[in-house]
Scaffold this motif. Structure first.
Motif, PDB file in Angstrom:
ATOM      1  N   LEU A   1       0.028  28.491 -10.191  1.00  0.00           N
ATOM      2  CA  LEU A   1      -0.183  27.068  -9.928  1.00  0.00           C
ATOM      3  C   LEU A   1       0.853  26.232 -10.677  1.00  0.00           C
ATOM      4  CD1 LEU A   1      -2.086  25.055  -8.533  1.00  0.00           C
ATOM      5  CD2 LEU A   1      -3.424  24.997 -10.642  1.00  0.00           C
ATOM      6  N   LEU A   2       1.591  25.419  -9.926  1.00  0.00           N
ATOM      7  CA  LEU A   2       2.597  24.525 -10.499  1.00  0.00           C
ATOM      8  C   LEU A   2       2.434  23.141  -9.879  1.00  0.00           C
ATOM      9  CD1 LEU A   2       5.817  26.777 -10.321  1.00  0.00           C
ATOM     10  CD2 LEU A   2       4.564  26.154 -12.396  1.00  0.00           C
ATOM     11  N   SER A   3       2.945  22.132 -10.566  1.00  0.00           N
ATOM     12  CA  SER A   3       2.944  20.782 -10.001  1.00  0.00           C
ATOM     13  C   SER A   3       4.065  20.684  -8.961  1.00  0.00           C
ATOM     14  CB  SER A   3       3.179  19.748 -11.099  1.00  0.00           C
ATOM     15  OG  SER A   3       4.511  19.848 -11.582  1.00  0.00           O
ATOM     16  N   PRO A   4       3.918  19.794  -7.964  1.00  0.00           N
ATOM     17  CA  PRO A   4       5.001  19.624  -6.995  1.00  0.00           C
ATOM     18  C   PRO A   4       6.292  19.124  -7.635  1.00  0.00           C
ATOM     19  CG  PRO A   4       3.260  17.991  -6.658  1.00  0.00           C
ATOM     20  CD  PRO A   4       2.728  19.000  -7.618  1.00  0.00           C
ATOM     21  N   GLU A   5       6.177  18.346  -8.710  1.00  0.00           N
ATOM     22  CA  GLU A   5       7.381  17.894  -9.413  1.00  0.00           C
ATOM     23  C   GLU A   5       8.180  19.084  -9.954  1.00  0.00           C
ATOM     24  OE1 GLU A   5       4.198  14.712 -10.492  1.00  0.00           O
ATOM     25  OE2 GLU A   5       4.262  16.836  -9.959  1.00  0.00           O
ATOM     26  N   GLU A   6       7.457  20.042 -10.563  1.00  0.00           N
ATOM     27  CA  GLU A   6       8.112  21.209 -11.140  1.00  0.00           C
ATOM     28  C   GLU A   6       8.692  22.100 -10.055  1.00  0.00           C
ATOM     29  OE1 GLU A   6       9.291  23.637 -14.474  1.00  0.00           O
ATOM     30  OE2 GLU A   6       8.770  21.540 -14.156  1.00  0.00           O
ATOM     31  N   VAL A   7       7.964  22.287  -8.958  1.00  0.00           N
ATOM     32  CA  VAL A   7       8.470  23.097  -7.853  1.00  0.00           C
ATOM     33  C   VAL A   7       9.738  22.483  -7.270  1.00  0.00           C
ATOM     34  CG1 VAL A   7       7.978  23.949  -5.524  1.00  0.00           C
ATOM     35  CG2 VAL A   7       6.215  24.059  -7.293  1.00  0.00           C
ATOM     36  N   ALA A   8       9.738  21.164  -7.099  1.00  0.00           N
ATOM     37  CA  ALA A   8      10.921  20.478  -6.569  1.00  0.00           C
ATOM     38  C   ALA A   8      12.120  20.659  -7.498  1.00  0.00           C
ATOM     39  CB  ALA A   8      10.618  18.998  -6.376  1.00  0.00           C
ATOM     40  N   ARG A   9      11.908  20.445  -8.777  1.00  0.00           N
ATOM     41  CA  ARG A   9      13.015  20.548  -9.738  1.00  0.00           C
ATOM     42  C   ARG A   9      13.589  21.955  -9.765  1.00  0.00           C
ATOM     43  NH1 ARG A   9      14.127  22.251 -14.623  1.00  0.00           N
ATOM     44  NH2 ARG A   9      12.011  23.081 -14.954  1.00  0.00           N
ATOM     45  N   ARG A  10      12.722  22.959  -9.863  1.00  0.00           N
ATOM     46  CA  ARG A  10      13.194  24.336  -9.951  1.00  0.00           C
ATOM     47  C   ARG A  10      13.844  24.794  -8.650  1.00  0.00           C
ATOM     48  NH1 ARG A  10       8.772  28.045 -13.209  1.00  0.00           N
ATOM     49  NH2 ARG A  10       8.349  26.628 -14.946  1.00  0.00           N
ATOM     50  N   SER A  11      13.275  24.394  -7.523  1.00  0.00           N
ATOM     51  CA  SER A  11      13.795  24.829  -6.229  1.00  0.00           C
ATOM     52  C   SER A  11      15.212  24.329  -6.006  1.00  0.00           C
ATOM     53  CB  SER A  11      12.899  24.335  -5.096  1.00  0.00           C
ATOM     54  OG  SER A  11      11.607  24.880  -5.183  1.00  0.00           O
ATOM     55  N   ILE A  12      15.438  23.046  -6.239  1.00  0.00           N
ATOM     56  CA  ILE A  12      16.764  22.470  -5.999  1.00  0.00           C
ATOM     57  C   ILE A  12      17.759  22.985  -7.033  1.00  0.00           C
ATOM     58  CG2 ILE A  12      18.057  20.300  -5.993  1.00  0.00           C
ATOM     59  CD1 ILE A  12      15.563  19.043  -4.672  1.00  0.00           C
ATOM     60  N   HIS A  13      17.305  23.157  -8.272  1.00  0.00           N
ATOM     61  CA  HIS A  13      18.183  23.728  -9.303  1.00  0.00           C
ATOM     62  C   HIS A  13      18.679  25.110  -8.894  1.00  0.00           C
ATOM     63  CE1 HIS A  13      19.746  24.750 -13.267  1.00  0.00           C
ATOM     64  NE2 HIS A  13      19.021  25.852 -13.247  1.00  0.00           N
ATOM     65  N   GLN A  14      17.772  25.961  -8.418  1.00  0.00           N
ATOM     66  CA  GLN A  14      18.167  27.319  -8.055  1.00  0.00           C
ATOM     67  C   GLN A  14      18.959  27.354  -6.752  1.00  0.00           C
ATOM     68  OE1 GLN A  14      15.729  30.715  -8.911  1.00  0.00           O
ATOM     69  NE2 GLN A  14      14.202  29.472  -9.977  1.00  0.00           N
ATOM     70  N   LEU A  15      18.656  26.437  -5.841  1.00  0.00           N
ATOM     71  CA  LEU A  15      19.478  26.335  -4.627  1.00  0.00           C
ATOM     72  C   LEU A  15      20.930  26.063  -4.980  1.00  0.00           C
ATOM     73  CD1 LEU A  15      19.844  25.955  -1.507  1.00  0.00           C
ATOM     74  CD2 LEU A  15      19.358  23.519  -1.917  1.00  0.00           C
ATOM     75  N   LEU A  16      21.162  25.081  -5.838  1.00  0.00           N
ATOM     76  CA  LEU A  16      22.530  24.704  -6.201  1.00  0.00           C
ATOM     77  C   LEU A  16      23.208  25.776  -7.052  1.00  0.00           C
ATOM     78  CD1 LEU A  16      21.929  20.912  -6.914  1.00  0.00           C
ATOM     79  CD2 LEU A  16      22.858  21.973  -4.837  1.00  0.00           C
ATOM     80  N   LYS A  17      22.425  26.655  -7.676  1.00  0.00           N
ATOM     81  CA  LYS A  17      22.989  27.808  -8.379  1.00  0.00           C
ATOM     82  C   LYS A  17      23.221  28.987  -7.427  1.00  0.00           C
ATOM     83  CE  LYS A  17      21.674  29.091 -12.417  1.00  0.00           C
ATOM     84  NZ  LYS A  17      20.832  29.561 -13.557  1.00  0.00           N
ATOM     85  N   LYS A  18      22.918  28.778  -6.147  1.00  0.00           N
ATOM     86  CA  LYS A  18      23.109  29.767  -5.084  1.00  0.00           C
ATOM     87  C   LYS A  18      22.230  31.006  -5.271  1.00  0.00           C
ATOM     88  CE  LYS A  18      27.629  28.266  -3.455  1.00  0.00           C
ATOM     89  NZ  LYS A  18      28.993  28.668  -3.052  1.00  0.00           N
ATOM     90  N   LYS A  19      20.962  30.740  -5.543  1.00  0.00           N
ATOM     91  CA  LYS A  19      19.964  31.800  -5.524  1.00  0.00           C
ATOM     92  C   LYS A  19      19.383  31.864  -4.115  1.00  0.00           C
ATOM     93  CE  LYS A  19      20.197  32.512 -10.021  1.00  0.00           C
ATOM     94  NZ  LYS A  19      20.716  33.771 -10.599  1.00  0.00           N
ATOM     95  N   SER A  20      19.533  32.986  -3.453  1.00  0.00           N
ATOM     96  CA  SER A  20      19.144  33.060  -2.041  1.00  0.00           C
ATOM     97  C   SER A  20      17.660  33.336  -1.838  1.00  0.00           C
ATOM     98  CB  SER A  20      19.959  34.140  -1.331  1.00  0.00           C
ATOM     99  OG  SER A  20      19.679  35.426  -1.864  1.00  0.00           O
ATOM    100  N   PHE A  21      16.974  33.836  -2.858  1.00  0.00           N
ATOM    101  CA  PHE A  21      15.563  34.220  -2.755  1.00  0.00           C
ATOM    102  C   PHE A  21      14.862  33.680  -3.988  1.00  0.00           C
ATOM    103  CE2 PHE A  21      11.999  37.180  -3.212  1.00  0.00           C
ATOM    104  CZ  PHE A  21      11.531  37.284  -1.908  1.00  0.00           C
ATOM    105  N   ILE A  22      14.095  32.614  -3.823  1.00  0.00           N
ATOM    106  CA  ILE A  22      13.586  31.879  -4.968  1.00  0.00           C
ATOM    107  C   ILE A  22      12.088  32.105  -5.147  1.00  0.00           C
ATOM    108  CG2 ILE A  22      13.311  29.604  -6.022  1.00  0.00           C
ATOM    109  CD1 ILE A  22      15.734  28.672  -4.379  1.00  0.00           C
ATOM    110  N   LEU A  23      11.728  32.663  -6.307  1.00  0.00           N
ATOM    111  CA  LEU A  23      10.345  32.741  -6.766  1.00  0.00           C
ATOM    112  C   LEU A  23      10.238  31.883  -8.018  1.00  0.00           C
ATOM    113  CD1 LEU A  23       9.646  36.574  -6.407  1.00  0.00           C
ATOM    114  CD2 LEU A  23       8.762  34.756  -4.943  1.00  0.00           C
ATOM    115  N   LEU A  24       9.161  31.136  -8.149  1.00  0.00           N
ATOM    116  CA  LEU A  24       9.060  30.132  -9.198  1.00  0.00           C
ATOM    117  C   LEU A  24       8.085  30.568 -10.289  1.00  0.00           C
ATOM    118  CD1 LEU A  24       8.890  27.098  -6.772  1.00  0.00           C
ATOM    119  CD2 LEU A  24      10.884  27.844  -8.084  1.00  0.00           C
ATOM    120  N   GLY A  25       8.624  30.960 -11.433  1.00  0.00           N
ATOM    121  CA  GLY A  25       7.779  31.278 -12.579  1.00  0.00           C
ATOM    122  C   GLY A  25       7.322  32.729 -12.612  1.00  0.00           C
TER     123      GLY A  25
END
Length: 268
Positions: A209-233
Motif C-alpha cells: 500500500l502506497l499513496s498516489p503521490e508516492e507512486v507518481a513520484r517513483r514511477s516518473i523517476h524510474q521512467l526517466l532513469k529508463k527502467k523498463s519494468f517498474i515495481l514500487l517498493g
C-alpha cells in the motif's frame, strides 16, 4: 490553436484524480509541459491550473476514451499541434465484482478503456514521438497483472495485456529514440471508497500500500532513469515473488477469499 513549435509536451490520460492527478503535478514539478486528458465534468481545468502555477504550459482535453471516434479525434488534434515527448497511458477502469453479476456495459468499458485506448493512443502518437530526440512511454499496469484473480477477471486480464503490450513494444523500439516502460502499482488510497475496499481485503490489501503521490513520484523517476519494468517498493517485489512462485493451489484460495470480501463490500 497554433502549433507549439520547438516545445515538447507530456500527454497524460486519466489525469483528473487519483494517480493521474499526482502524475500531472509530478511532471509539472519536473518542468514538463503537460496535456491532460479526462472525462468531461471532472474539473480537469483545476489540475491544469495547478500545473501552470508550477511554471509550465498545461492544456486539457475532455473526452470519453472508450469511443473509437474520440480516440482518433484526440490523437489527430495532438499530432497537428504538439510535439509529444512523453506519453503516460494511465486512464483505466477496475473494480471487484462477480463476473456473472456484472453489467455488460461495465465489462465493455473496462475492455475499451484499459486495452483499446492504450493500444490506439500509443499507435497513433508513435510517429510523432519517433521524431523527437528522446521520448518516453509509460503504461500503467497493476500488480493484478501477475495472477488471474476471481472477482477481478476482466480487470486482471486487461492489465496483463498492458504488461505484455509494453514489454513487447519495449523490445521492438529499443534501438529507437522511444523508450517504453510499464509500472505495476499495488493498492493505493485514492479515495474513501477504494480505502474501504482495501481494508476489506485484509492483509493482502495492505501489502504494497502506497499513496498516489508516492507512486507518481517513483514511477516518473524510474521512467526517466529508463527502467523498463517498474515495481514500487520492497513489499510489491515480495508480492510479485509470491504471485510468481507460490503454487496455484496455495495462492488462488488466498486471493479469492480476499477479493470475495471486497466484492461483498461493494454489493452491501
Amino acid at each position: 490553436m497554433t502549433t507549439e513549435t520547438g516545445e515538447s509536451f507530456a500527454l497524460l490520460t486519466g489525469a483528473s484524480q487519483g494517480l493521474g492527478k499526482h502524475m500531472a503535478l509530478e511532471l509539472a514539478k519536473r518542468q514538463f509541459n503537460t496535456i491532460l486528458v479526462a472525462l468531461p465534468n471532472e474539473d480537469i481545468q483545476s489540475i491544469a491550473k495547478q500545473c501552470r502555477a508550477l511554471g509550465v504550459k498545461a492544456y486539457y482535453y475532455e473526452t470519453d476514451l472508450t469511443k473509437k471516434e474520440n480516440l482518433l479525434a484526440l490523437t489527430h488534434w495532438l499530432n497537428e499541434n504538439f510535439n509529444i515527448s512523453i506519453l503516460i497511458n494511465n486512464a483505466g477502469l477496475g473494480g471487484t465484482e462477480s463476473f456473472h453479476e456484472t453489467n455488460v456495459d461495465y465489462v465493455d468499458r473496462i475492455i475499451q478503456l484499459n486495452i483499446r485506448a492504450t493500444a490506439m493512443i500509443t499507435h497513433q502518437l508513435l510517429p510523432n514521438m519517433m521524431q523527437q530526440k528522446q521520448a518516453y512511454i509509460l503504461n500503467v499496469s497493476s500488480m493484478a497483472s501477475f495472477c488471474p484473480m476471481a472477482y477481478k477477471a476482466v480487470y486482471s486480464a486487461s492489465k496483463r495485456f498492458i504488461q505484455h503490450f509494453s514489454r513487447s513494444l519495449h523490445q521492438e523500439l529499443k534501438h529507437s529514440h522511444v523508450f517504453v516502460s510499464v509500472v505495476h502499482p499495488g493498492p493505493m488510497k485514492t479515495n474513501n471508497d477504494v480505502t474501504q475496499r482495501i481494508k476489506r481485503q485484509g492483509i493482502l490489501g495492505k501489502i504494497g500500500l502506497l499513496s498516489p503521490e508516492e507512486v507518481a513520484r517513483r514511477s516518473i523517476h524510474q521512467l526517466l532513469k529508463k527502467k523498463s519494468f517498474i515495481l514500487l517498493g520492497w513489499s510489491n517485489r515480495l508480492s510479485w515473488l509470491f504471485m510468481r512462485f507460490v503454487p496455484t493451489w496455495i495462492k488462488f484460495p488466498m486471493l479469492n477469499r480476499a477479493f470475495r470480501r471486497e466484492s461483498k463490500f461493494q454489493i452491501e
